[in-house]
Design a protein around this motif. Structure first.
Motif, PDB file in Angstrom:
ATOM      1  N   ALA A   1     -14.897  50.053 148.266  1.00 44.18           N
ATOM      2  CA  ALA A   1     -14.708  50.327 146.828  1.00 44.18           C
ATOM      3  C   ALA A   1     -14.004  49.149 146.150  1.00 44.18           C
ATOM      4  O   ALA A   1     -14.327  48.794 145.016  1.00 44.18           O
ATOM      5  CB  ALA A   1     -13.904  51.620 146.643  1.00 44.18           C
ATOM      6  N   ALA A   2     -13.064  48.532 146.854  1.00 45.63           N
ATOM      7  CA  ALA A   2     -12.345  47.377 146.290  1.00 45.63           C
ATOM      8  C   ALA A   2     -13.300  46.210 146.085  1.00 45.63           C
ATOM      9  O   ALA A   2     -13.274  45.534 145.047  1.00 45.63           O
ATOM     10  CB  ALA A   2     -11.195  46.972 147.218  1.00 45.63           C
ATOM     11  N   ALA A   3     -14.169  45.980 147.066  1.00 50.40           N
ATOM     12  CA  ALA A   3     -15.142  44.886 146.947  1.00 50.40           C
ATOM     13  C   ALA A   3     -16.118  45.183 145.812  1.00 50.40           C
ATOM     14  O   ALA A   3     -16.474  44.303 145.028  1.00 50.40           O
ATOM     15  CB  ALA A   3     -15.884  44.697 148.269  1.00 50.40           C
ATOM     16  N   GLU A   4     -16.509  46.454 145.700  1.00 52.55           N
ATOM     17  CA  GLU A   4     -17.422  46.861 144.623  1.00 52.55           C
ATOM     18  C   GLU A   4     -16.772  46.623 143.255  1.00 52.55           C
ATOM     19  O   GLU A   4     -17.433  46.216 142.297  1.00 52.55           O
ATOM     20  CB  GLU A   4     -17.768  48.353 144.811  1.00 52.55           C
ATOM     21  CG  GLU A   4     -18.855  48.891 143.933  1.00 52.55           C
ATOM     22  CD  GLU A   4     -20.182  48.151 144.092  1.00 52.55           C
ATOM     23  OE1 GLU A   4     -20.513  47.778 145.233  1.00 52.55           O
ATOM     24  OE2 GLU A   4     -20.866  47.934 143.056  1.00 52.55           O
ATOM     25  N   ALA A   5     -15.453  46.839 143.184  1.00 48.94           N
ATOM     26  CA  ALA A   5     -14.733  46.654 141.910  1.00 48.94           C
ATOM     27  C   ALA A   5     -14.489  45.176 141.610  1.00 48.94           C
ATOM     28  O   ALA A   5     -14.047  44.839 140.511  1.00 48.94           O
ATOM     29  CB  ALA A   5     -13.409  47.412 141.963  1.00 48.94           C
ATOM     30  N   GLY A   6     -14.727  44.302 142.593  1.00 46.91           N
ATOM     31  CA  GLY A   6     -14.617  42.872 142.307  1.00 46.91           C
ATOM     32  C   GLY A   6     -13.621  42.095 143.142  1.00 46.91           C
ATOM     33  O   GLY A   6     -13.492  40.885 142.976  1.00 46.91           O
ATOM     34  N   ALA A   7     -12.893  42.775 144.046  1.00 47.86           N
ATOM     35  CA  ALA A   7     -11.998  42.019 144.950  1.00 47.86           C
ATOM     36  C   ALA A   7     -12.884  41.135 145.822  1.00 47.86           C
ATOM     37  O   ALA A   7     -13.945  41.578 146.278  1.00 47.86           O
ATOM     38  CB  ALA A   7     -11.190  42.976 145.817  1.00 47.86           C
ATOM     39  N   ASN A   8     -12.489  39.894 146.038  1.00 48.52           N
ATOM     40  CA  ASN A   8     -13.361  39.035 146.852  1.00 48.52           C
ATOM     41  C   ASN A   8     -12.633  38.201 147.907  1.00 48.52           C
ATOM     42  O   ASN A   8     -13.225  37.315 148.511  1.00 48.52           O
ATOM     43  CB  ASN A   8     -14.243  38.144 145.962  1.00 48.52           C
ATOM     44  CG  ASN A   8     -13.429  37.223 145.086  1.00 48.52           C
ATOM     45  OD1 ASN A   8     -12.211  37.239 145.151  1.00 48.52           O
ATOM     46  ND2 ASN A   8     -14.086  36.431 144.272  1.00 48.52           N
ATOM     47  N   LEU A   9     -11.363  38.497 148.130  1.00 47.74           N
ATOM     48  CA  LEU A   9     -10.604  37.760 149.150  1.00 47.74           C
ATOM     49  C   LEU A   9      -9.813  38.741 150.000  1.00 47.74           C
ATOM     50  O   LEU A   9      -9.559  39.878 149.590  1.00 47.74           O
ATOM     51  CB  LEU A   9      -9.614  36.800 148.472  1.00 47.74           C
ATOM     52  CG  LEU A   9     -10.196  35.690 147.584  1.00 47.74           C
ATOM     53  CD1 LEU A   9      -9.109  35.135 146.669  1.00 47.74           C
ATOM     54  CD2 LEU A   9     -10.763  34.582 148.448  1.00 47.74           C
TER      55      LEU A   9
END
Ligand SMILES: [Zn+2]
Length: 345
Positions: free
Chosen positions: A210-218
């Motif tokens: 969900a975090a990656a889907e929201a835009g976290a990338n590191l």
């Protein structure tokens, strides 16, 4: 005949292996020209672009997160640390402000802003502030050394006021996606152009997705800030490694991660990883025993290991330069300097 303010440096370009002469006129590089190889192999000097460190807390005794420092002392620390990291090969960095009470975070951010405003060299090296905390896991292990009493759920208003203190310089936030409101916070940060890194977390596989889907990338120093024991699978380390939208940072100081772990993580990510020093302020100091402001004595060993004197099995932070991490990475992953420094899309 070389003019007085012109210097020539000979070495091998890290990116191509070509021998070159770098001519520096005053404070500028005026040319990089190929030259014939030297007749005998002397000391090998590698020439590379300056390194970029996304996580550094201090250097050579200068601490960005010192408790009870005056504003003048904090600004002094930023300015002097900048000059010391430059000597160690890092030319751009994200001064990293860690979990603390509101006043300390605000002071540390204000000092970085003022140092950038007052000192053009600092402004040219600081590519953005990394805010690591306080929106992190409160669990022992994932929390690492971040003080539990200041750890909390994300709060946009609070963040906005810190961003104002920093003069808009916060460019990277490490947070734990399992905290209440974290996914919304990630979306808002990314919308504002601020990168989000997952770290000091005990998130489930779905929360990481969900975090990656929201835009976290590191991922912040993947494999550290974790439980000493984890379910064999799934767990938050596997999940972050398997998530192709996440680029992990690693501390390749030889103490925070076993060399085999660095190698496997690098392979799992197809070498799409970032190295960070996560240097504590004692990095770049002589080996010896030091007393830290958080209490307790620490010992810096010649190997760069920084450990608690009372409990030598416990690390007290990282204490080597990013250039040394690059050297370790080459050894651990069996790659040459060109491969280690290669820019990847
Ligand atoms: Zn950390």
């Amino acid at each position: 005949m070389v003019e007085a303010n012109v210097r020539e440096l000979y070495g091998k370009l890290a990116t191509t292996g070509e021998y070159v002469c770098v001519t520096v006129a005053g404070d500028r590089i005026s040319s990089v020209a190929p030259v014939p190889p030297p007749p005998h192999d002397g000391e090998q000097v590698w020439i590379s672009p300056g390194l970029i460190d996304l996580q550094i807390n201090g250097f050579a005794g200068h601490d960005l997160n010192a408790a009870n420092a005056s504003m003048e002392e904090r600004i002094h620390a930023v300015c002097h640390m900048t000059r010391e990291v430059l000597k160690a090969g890092t030319t751009s960095f994200c001064p990293t402000v860690i979990t603390a009470g509101d006043e300390q975070i605000r002071s540390a951010l204000t000092a970085i802003r003022l140092a950038c405003e007052q000192d053009p060299l600092v402004a040219s090296c600081v590519v953005g502030v990394h805010l690591e905390g306080p929106y992190l896991s409160g669990l022992d292990g994932p929390r690492g050394a971040h003080p539990l009493r200041h750890i909390k759920d994300p709060d946009w208003e609070e963040f906005a006021s810190w961003q104002e203190a920093a003069g808009g310089r916060i460019r990277l936030v490490t947070l734990a996606p399992e905290r209440k409101g974290a996914i919304d916070m990630i979306r808002r940060l990314v919308r504002e152009g601020i990168a989000v890194s997952i770290g000091h977390t005990a998130a489930s596989h779905d929360e990481i997705a969900a975090a990656a889907e929201a835009g976290a990338n590191l991922c912040t120093h993947l494999g550290n800030g974790a439980h000493p024991n984890l379910p064999r699978h799934p767990n938050y380390i596997w999940s972050q490694l398997a998530e192709d939208r996440l680029l992990p940072s690693l501390i390749a100081d030889g103490h925070h991660l076993h060399p085999s772990v660095v190698k496997v993580m690098a392979r799992a990510k197809n070498d799409h990883i970032l190295l960070v020093s996560d240097a504590a302020h004692l990095a770049g100091m002589k080996p010896g025993i030091y007393r830290t402001h958080i209490g307790g004595e620490v010992e810096l060993l010649p190997s760069g290991r920084l450990q608690m004197t009372a409990n030598p099995s416990m690390l007290a932070g990282a204490a080597v330069s990013l250039a040394e991490c690059v050297q370790n990475y080459m050894r651990f992953v069996s790659v040459g300097i060109g491969e280690a420094l290669k820019r990847r899309p």
